[in-house]
Design an enzyme around this catalytic site. Structure first.
Site, PDB file in Angstrom:
ATOM      1  N   ASN A  53     -15.983  -3.184   8.869  1.00 20.54           N
ATOM      2  CA  ASN A  53     -16.403  -2.422   9.690  1.00 20.54           C
ATOM      3  C   ASN A  53     -17.510  -1.294   9.295  1.00 20.54           C
ATOM      4  O   ASN A  53     -17.244  -0.864   8.210  1.00 20.54           O
ATOM      5  CB  ASN A  53     -15.252  -1.665  10.374  1.00 20.54           C
TER       6      ASN A  53
ATOM      7  N   HIS B 272       0.750  -1.183  -0.063  1.00 22.54           N
ATOM      8  CA  HIS B 272       0.094   0.057   0.044  1.00 22.54           C
ATOM      9  C   HIS B 272       0.729   1.245   0.008  1.00 22.54           C
ATOM     10  O   HIS B 272       1.945   1.392   0.476  1.00 22.54           O
ATOM     11  CB  HIS B 272      -0.868  -0.111   1.220  1.00 22.54           C
TER      12      HIS B 272
HETATM   13  N1  HPA Z   1     -10.969   2.738   6.290  1.00 22.22           N
HETATM   14  C1  HPA Z   1     -10.008   2.558   5.561  1.00 22.22           C
HETATM   15  N2  HPA Z   1      -9.421   1.440   5.340  1.00 22.22           N
HETATM   16  C2  HPA Z   1     -10.029   0.297   5.709  1.00 22.22           C
HETATM   17  C3  HPA Z   1     -11.456   0.495   6.693  1.00 22.22           C
HETATM   18  C4  HPA Z   1     -11.778   1.675   6.854  1.00 22.22           C
HETATM   19  O1  HPA Z   1     -12.674   2.106   7.759  1.00 22.22           O
HETATM   20  N3  HPA Z   1     -11.758  -0.879   6.915  1.00 22.22           N
HETATM   21  C5  HPA Z   1     -10.957  -1.542   6.286  1.00 22.22           C
HETATM   22  N4  HPA Z   1     -10.029  -0.968   5.536  1.00 22.22           N
END
Ligand code: HPA
Length: 255
Positions: free
Chosen positions: A219, A78
């Site tokens: 999430n 990343h």
């Molecule tokens: N934000 C950014 N990247 C992520 C999130 C998030 O809430 N959940 C999993 N990867």
């Protein structure tokens, strides 16, 4: 690039691979279901960028599912790890160089739109031209779907799996977003948020690879729920929903 491809070809038979699949956070278990596996650790591959994130064990596995040969890449890198854009999209260039024409990207994402919940699988809307989104609006971009998107939608129907569709906002991280950043993304009509995938989609389109992307919602994005966001939660939810995603990938590549 030449050195990298030469090394990969010296270690595994890369002919006639139908699909490449990039696995997101905590999803590397998918390779368990493959037969005739050949594996390379990405740390052994010359010039290959190595993930520094937990849950991103770095490997390239070539194997078969239902007789179909696929390449699975886990341990993507990343921008937030300090890698450059060129390094982030390097695996896509390798996929092109190996002559693989279909790429499925997966990732973990936070949800902004209330239509989505942790555990959901969502196909990301992709346009062929970035301006398409500005000209036609996010909803219409999906209608320019490629065959691979259709194939994945059909596969989901075949196994009675709910596959939603949504737009994905790419944030560079390294931290999760602030609630106000999420409110801004919401105003822009963005459904999901994450820190990967868009560079790879862009590069795939440039390289004429048929590309689709599936998010596993891990999430609620920051401020969408009262719960504090942790990398552990992302990891745990990915684990809970992993079977649905594996089932879907198996149905796509195996039929
Ligand atoms: N934000 C950014 N990247 C992520 C999130 C998030 O809430 N959940 C999993 N990867």
């Amino acid at each position: 690039m030449n050195k990298t491809v030469k090394y990969i070809k010296s270690k595994i038979d890369t002919t006639n691979i139908e699909y490449a699949i990039v696995l997101g956070s905590g999803l590397a278990f998918f390779t368990d279901s493959l037969s005739d596996k050949e594996t390379i650790n990405t740390s052994d591959i010359p010039n290959f960028p190595i993930s520094t994130v937990r849950g991103h064990s770095g490997s390239i596995v070539v194997g078969k599912f239902n007789g179909k040969k696929i390449m699975v890449l886990s341990g993507r890198v990343h921008l937030y790890e300090g890698y450059t854009y060129e390094e982030v999209i390097f695996p896509v260039d390798i996929i092109s160089e190996l002559g693989i024409s279909k790429l499925i990207l997966t990732n973990a994402a936070g949800c902004i739109n209330e239509k989505f919940h942790p555990g959901d699988l969502v196909m990301i809307t992709i346009g062929k031209d970035p301006l398409e989104k500005l000209n036609n609006g996010i909803e219409d971009v999906y209608e320019t779907s490629n065959n691979l998107n259709d194939q994945i939608k059909n596969a989901a129907e075949n196994i009675s799996l709910t596959l939603k569709k949504g737009s994905y906002g790419f944030m560079t991280g390294p931290t999760f977003e602030t609630p106000s950043e999420i409110r801004l993304l919401k105003k822009l009509g963005i459904d999901l948020v994450g820190m990967s995938t868009v560079p790879e989609i862009t590069k795939s389109i440039e390289n004429n690879i048929q590309v689709s992307a599936i998010s596993l919602v891990t999430n609620f994005a920051a401020g969408i729920s009262d719960k504090k966001l942790t990398h552990q939660d992302v990891f745990d939810t990915a684990k809970l929903a992993q079977n649905s995603l594996v089932g879907l990938l198996q149905e796509v590549v195996g039929s």
